[in-house]
Design an enzyme around this catalytic site. Structure first.
Site, PDB file in Angstrom:
ATOM      1  CG  HIS A 331      11.236 -18.513 -77.362  1.00  0.00           C
ATOM      2  ND1 HIS A 331      12.374 -17.812 -77.012  1.00  0.00           N
ATOM      3  CD2 HIS A 331      11.029 -19.405 -76.361  1.00  0.00           C
ATOM      4  CE1 HIS A 331      12.834 -18.266 -75.860  1.00  0.00           C
ATOM      5  NE2 HIS A 331      12.042 -19.228 -75.441  1.00  0.00           N
ATOM      6  CB  SER A 332      10.846 -15.219 -75.024  1.00  0.00           C
ATOM      7  OG  SER A 332      11.145 -14.442 -73.883  1.00  0.00           O
ATOM      8  CG  LEU A 333       9.155  -9.314 -76.534  1.00  0.00           C
ATOM      9  CD1 LEU A 333       8.017  -8.749 -75.702  1.00  0.00           C
ATOM     10  CD2 LEU A 333      10.306  -8.323 -76.594  1.00  0.00           C
ATOM     11  CG  HIS A 435      12.784 -18.355 -71.084  1.00  0.00           C
ATOM     12  ND1 HIS A 435      11.409 -18.394 -71.086  1.00  0.00           N
ATOM     13  CD2 HIS A 435      13.121 -17.309 -71.899  1.00  0.00           C
ATOM     14  CE1 HIS A 435      10.938 -17.418 -71.845  1.00  0.00           C
ATOM     15  NE2 HIS A 435      11.951 -16.751 -72.354  1.00  0.00           N
TER      16      HIS A 435
END
Length: 520
Positions: A331-333, A435
């Site tokens: 997830h994300s980075l 997010h």
């Protein structure tokens, strides 16, 4: 007088019609079974050979941690034993109880009753699989891949094309909602803290350095959680994403400093140079909207950065499971790193709410097969259009990302994108707090009856207003063309005089970014 006999219509015999019908049916059957698997993937209702439920379940087996920055040589592995699981469960329940006192506390697990558990480290995941015809490199040994990326392996154009193959592999069924939710939960599992228990084993050779006391779960580094299905011999590597105060990625902020540095390095146009007020994360900025491309590439490849660390973690997983099929998620980075890892070694990768990673993929010179059709990609990006980080709109000096120190300037993704239209379907507004991984799981992935359809991204260009030069010296030593006129009568001629400036380097700038001091 001769009379022509009346014309007779010819009718095919029943036997003739039967033969034609039989041949037609046989051709249709042959065409159906000869149809490539990647064209049949979209049949989410089919539960036959195109979409199979794994015979076993995926359980957390080990955890990797890799230092970055000053501790980039540290690399360890923890085997998840019953003792570790028990201690982790106690810590999880304690943390959950404490979090109930804070309304804005990010939950550590989904609130959906279907996936309820008292210990995320003991949860068994069920994933559906599907066949995929994937174009990837024939030789995927890490040493060869690294030499290829760094330009140490010379190949002719014919050899370059010959090293790509169409490989029949097993991939997660991204059309199945339960599989997508399980992969997202695996991504969130990498955020959950584990107690200081268990024996960490050195993956690399014993270090000369003394291990810092705060290294690991309370210090810097990147983490990878390894889930294994013993029956199917399939591994899922979940990579920890961004944990930061101000930028909602998880419930804790252990690796905030290095996460921010790597986020800004990977997803900004030039070292997070948003304005003169910003402190850049590297020294590749030349002057207004001009950046040193070779400098950026070297910064991304540094051994103390996240990309090198995640490659080392993959090497450890590959050594642990040499014959297994390996999938990556995050997830994300963590999702962006999963995509970069999948691109590097030809692995199926499923990312959630990740920033655009096309730009760092090109800067790292990751392998892109020539003429690759989109249906042969093994990279999928799940997200929704109310997340400015995923959509690439969280940029600019006044954006919410910039206000907390993040330069998220990329929007372009590789592979395929699977976007939920929550703005129109649910009336959401674009907000950085959308997010969060568990908001995505509880209200988006589980809020729709079906998984989002994955399509090819629209044409996209990152950092269109920037000029990237081969090197800083190239800018200072470029040839200046000036025109002078000769006034000799009766005609006027124009001649071009080329002058070359001496190579110099800027060592001092004013607050506007202009160079005020040069060094030869």
């Amino acid at each position: 007088m001769l009379h022509k006999s009346p014309s007779r219509k010819r009718f095919a015999s029943p036997l003739h019609l039967g033969c034609i019908l039989t041949l037609t049916v046989l051709c249709l059957i042959a065409y159906y079974f000869a149809l490539p698997d990647y064209l049949s993937v979209g049949k989410s209702s089919s539960r036959g050979a195109m979409d199979q439920k794994s015979d076993g379940t995926f359980r957390l087996k080990s955890i990797y941690r890799h230092g970055v920055g000053a501790n980039h040589r540290l690399h360890q592995r923890l085997e998840v034993t019953p003792e570790v699981i028990s201690a982790a469960g106690m810590l999880y329940q304690e943390t959950t109880t404490q979090g109930q006192d804070f309304e804005d506390q990010e939950p550590l697990w989904t609130t959906n009753a279907e996936y309820a558990t008292t210990n995320p480290f003991d949860f068994e995941f069920e994933l559906r699989r599907m066949p995929l015809l994937m174009k990837r490199m024939k030789e995927r040994d890490p040493e060869f891949i690294e030499s290829y990326i760094y330009g140490e392996t010379y190949m002719t154009e014919e050899e370059e094309h010959a090293m790509w193959i169409d490989d029949d592999i097993v991939a997660p069924n991204i059309t199945d909602r339960g599989t997508v939710v399980s992969l997202a939960l695996m991504s969130s599992n990498a955020y959950v803290r584990i107690p200081q228990t268990g024996d960490w084993r050195n993956v690399t050779e014993p270090w000369n350095e003394t291990e810092p006391e705060d290294f690991g779960w309370d210090g810097d580094g990147i983490r990878g959680h390894v889930f294994y299905n013993e029956v199917e011999n399939i591994v899922v590597l979940s990579i920890k994403g961004t944990s930061a105060q101000g930028l909602p990625g998880s419930g804790e902020d252990e690796t905030t400093g290095n996460d921010k540095i790597n986020d800004n390095l990977l997803f900004s146009c030039c070292c997070a140079r948003v304005s003169y007020l910003w402190t850049t994360v590297c020294d590749c900025y030349v002057k207004s909207y001009i950046c040193d491309e070779s400098c950026l590439e070297k910064e991304l490849r540094r051994k103390d950065r996240f990309y090198s660390a995640v490659v080392d973690i993959y090497k450890g997983v590959l050594k642990e499971y040499p014959d297994a099929a390996i999938w990556v998620t995050g997830h994300s980075l963590g999702g962006a790193l999963a995509s970069l890892l999948g691109r590097t070694f030809g692995l199926p990768a499923v990312a959630f709410e990740s920033p655009g990673e096309l730009l760092p993929s090109k800067r790292l010179h990751l392998p892109f097969p020539p003429g690759l059709p989109s249906y042969m990609e093994g990279i999928w990006h799940f997200g929704h259009n109310a997340d400015p980080i995923f959509m690439g709109t969280c940029n600019g000096a006044s954006s919410s990302c910039s206000l907390v120190g993040y330069a998220m300037e990329t929007a372009c993704h590789t592979g395929r994108v699977c976007v939920y239209d929550v703005v129109n379907d649910k009336g959401w507004s674009v907000n950085m707090f959308n997010h969060r991984i568990h908001k995505v799981i509880d209200e988006v992935l589980l809020g729709y009856e079906q998984a989002a359809k994955c399509v090819e991204p629209e044409p996209c260009v990152d950092c269109y207003n920037w000029k990237f030069i081969p090197s800083r010296d190239w800018e200072s030593s470029s040839r200046l063309i000036t025109k002078t006129k000769s006034h000799a009568a009766p005609t006027t001629t124009t001649r071009t005089t080329a002058t070359t400036t001496s190579s110099s380097t800027c060592v001092g700038r004013n607050w506007l970014g202009f160079c005020t001091k040069y060094e030869l």
